[in-house]
Design a protein around this motif. Sequence first.
Motif, mmCIF file in Angstrom:
data_model
loop_
_atom_site.group_PDB
_atom_site.id
_atom_site.type_symbol
_atom_site.label_atom_id
_atom_site.label_comp_id
_atom_site.label_asym_id
_atom_site.label_seq_id
_atom_site.Cartn_x
_atom_site.Cartn_y
_atom_site.Cartn_z
ATOM 1 N N ILE A 1 1.859 9.694 2.559
ATOM 2 C CA ILE A 1 1.305 10.703 1.637
ATOM 3 C C ILE A 1 1.654 12.107 2.114
ATOM 4 N N LEU A 2 1.513 12.348 3.438
ATOM 5 C CA LEU A 2 1.833 13.675 3.970
ATOM 6 C C LEU A 2 3.284 14.045 3.654
ATOM 7 N N ILE A 3 4.194 13.088 3.919
ATOM 8 C CA ILE A 3 5.617 13.362 3.672
ATOM 9 C C ILE A 3 5.864 13.587 2.183
ATOM 10 N N ILE B 1 0.841 -1.206 0.000
ATOM 11 C CA ILE B 1 0.000 0.000 0.000
ATOM 12 C C ILE B 1 0.877 1.258 0.000
ATOM 13 N N GLN B 2 2.144 1.126 0.383
ATOM 14 C CA GLN B 2 3.051 2.280 0.372
ATOM 15 C C GLN B 2 3.391 2.732 -1.051
ATOM 16 N N THR B 3 2.983 1.956 -2.044
ATOM 17 C CA THR B 3 3.227 2.389 -3.425
ATOM 18 C C THR B 3 2.039 3.174 -3.992
ATOM 19 N N VAL C 1 9.611 5.941 4.759
ATOM 20 C CA VAL C 1 9.054 6.182 6.089
ATOM 21 C C VAL C 1 7.819 5.304 6.312
ATOM 22 N N GLY C 2 6.929 5.238 5.313
ATOM 23 C CA GLY C 2 5.728 4.413 5.443
ATOM 24 C C GLY C 2 6.080 2.948 5.640
ATOM 25 N N PHE C 3 7.055 2.482 4.892
ATOM 26 C CA PHE C 3 7.488 1.088 4.945
ATOM 27 C C PHE C 3 8.034 0.733 6.334
ATOM 28 N N VAL C 4 8.944 1.586 6.829
ATOM 29 C CA VAL C 4 9.573 1.318 8.123
ATOM 30 C C VAL C 4 8.555 1.470 9.248
#
Lengths: 510, 70
Positions: free
Chosen positions: A482-484, A416-418, A442-445
């Motif tokens: 998304i924010l980042i 979903i991070q993609t 960041v989302g992944f980690v």
Amino acid sequence: MNVTALVVFTLLFLFVTWLGFFAARWRRGDLDLLHEWGLGGRRFGTFITWFLIGGDLYTAYTFIAVPALMFGAGALGFFAVPYTVMIYPLLYIVFPRLWSVAHKRGYVTSADFVRGRFHNRWLALAVAFTGILATMPYIALQLVGIQVVIGAMGVETSGFIGDLPLIIAFVILAAFTYTSGLRAPAMIAVVKDVLIYVTVIAVVIAVPIHVGGYGKMFAAIPAAKLLLATPPANSYGSFSAYGTLALGSAMALFLYPHSITGILSSSSARVVRRNAAILPAYSLMLGLLALVGFMSIAVGVQAMPEFADGFKRYSNNFSVPALFMALFPDWFVGVAFAAIAIGALVPAAIMSIATANTYTRNIYREFINPACTDADESKMAKVVSLVIKAGALVFIFALPLQYALWLQLLGGVWIIQTVPSVILGLYTRRLNGWALLIGWLVGFVLGTWMVAANNFAPVWPLQIGGTSFPCYVALIALVVNILISVVLSVVFNAIAPGKEQDLTLEEDYS
Amino acid sequence: MSDSNPEHRPVRPVIWARLLLILPFIAMLWVSSYNSATPEWGGIPFFYWYQLVWVIISAVIIAFVYQLER
């Protein structure tokens, strides 16, 4: 040993094996080209695409695991239904754009698109890596479906002899995938679905007759399993958990490489749109199948002494096979089990093709051997598809099943991070490739850490103000991502405006 | 690629119709509206048949939008 079931099962399995090899000659193309081997030449019409994507998304593991979750956890397991309600509006709106741009630019994977759109090979690498990593445990879990039904027929499934049926099944799968590419699962998917539909219809008719109607069936379900628990004060409790699990899973689904392969292999964007309207037929079937978990409770298979051993070995995953054996004549048990096993072969083949496409296009050709010819590329993909399947086999034999389940859960959080790179990327070029890459990382980690810190439970007890909002981890990590991505894009674009090239044109998207 | 194939004609989005596609999301995410055993339908609790009916409703909406945009 259930000889009758085993004979029917084996005959059906042999039939699809023959079909898998025969498929190489169907709508003949030059299988030395990656888009021929790995996308069936982008030639599948509405009908075949329906079977292919249906066979791709509604896997054998689904047929075992969703009813097993209903059997064990009750109403929560039904989230698979709202999940599949929400995927098709997304498919209709978003993915025809991906089909169009991929068709015009010759893209085979979603990472190809990201590479072209943002002209950033590292972002493409991140997307490719995520796709491969998220799919591997998924392939391994398909084996579980085969293992459970083979075990249910009384074939020994421990030790080397016990592993043999699985190895044989996978060697067959590997061989026809190698020779026929995506044409093999496309053809086999038709057989698989006919068998699955027949089985589901038989169950839906036979069980209510057996227990005396749907009213009696639901009356046998304990109250705690029948509905979601009402949330306590100041909490959205199981409601937000149920809703976010469904939404997050829906957003993740079409980003998996095997889903993208199914979409891109169709012959036009219109075929994709049409399928968004007709694929829900599978969701109805999935909903009925989920109820099979309740049927197993109502029939009381867990208390039957002949199934005690099966439940001990396969826990709740045994509830569906047990129900079939309790209700159906032996020959039909063979048909139903073959449906599940063949239902594992189709997605496993597509997944291995999709990950092979991704590795070859976005890692091998991009980073290792940029000078490779089209024939080299196709050859490489075929070999990689073998390696991936061998890896899945080793995974299942060497590691506890729990690891595959954990990794599959993490796979959803990762893929979903993609969303920002692929889905937002289909609509806007304003995002910056490096910003997207940092957001992805960041989302992944963050998502991985949250899942691990949460003892591998998918729902995180989020606190907003004084209210508790239990939420699927994947969505929380995606929001941060998304924010980042957006904030950093504004910053980077202000520092160095318009430095990266977009290799796609606006008219490529329609 | 030059294309005379009618299958490859660009689709003209009909925005108001596409807004209908939000309905399945609202219905399914509003969990408290359907977490109920009643009204039953043929012995099936509301929670189960309602969500299955939404599978059909959303398919009909998508088919409708497809027809409009054809």
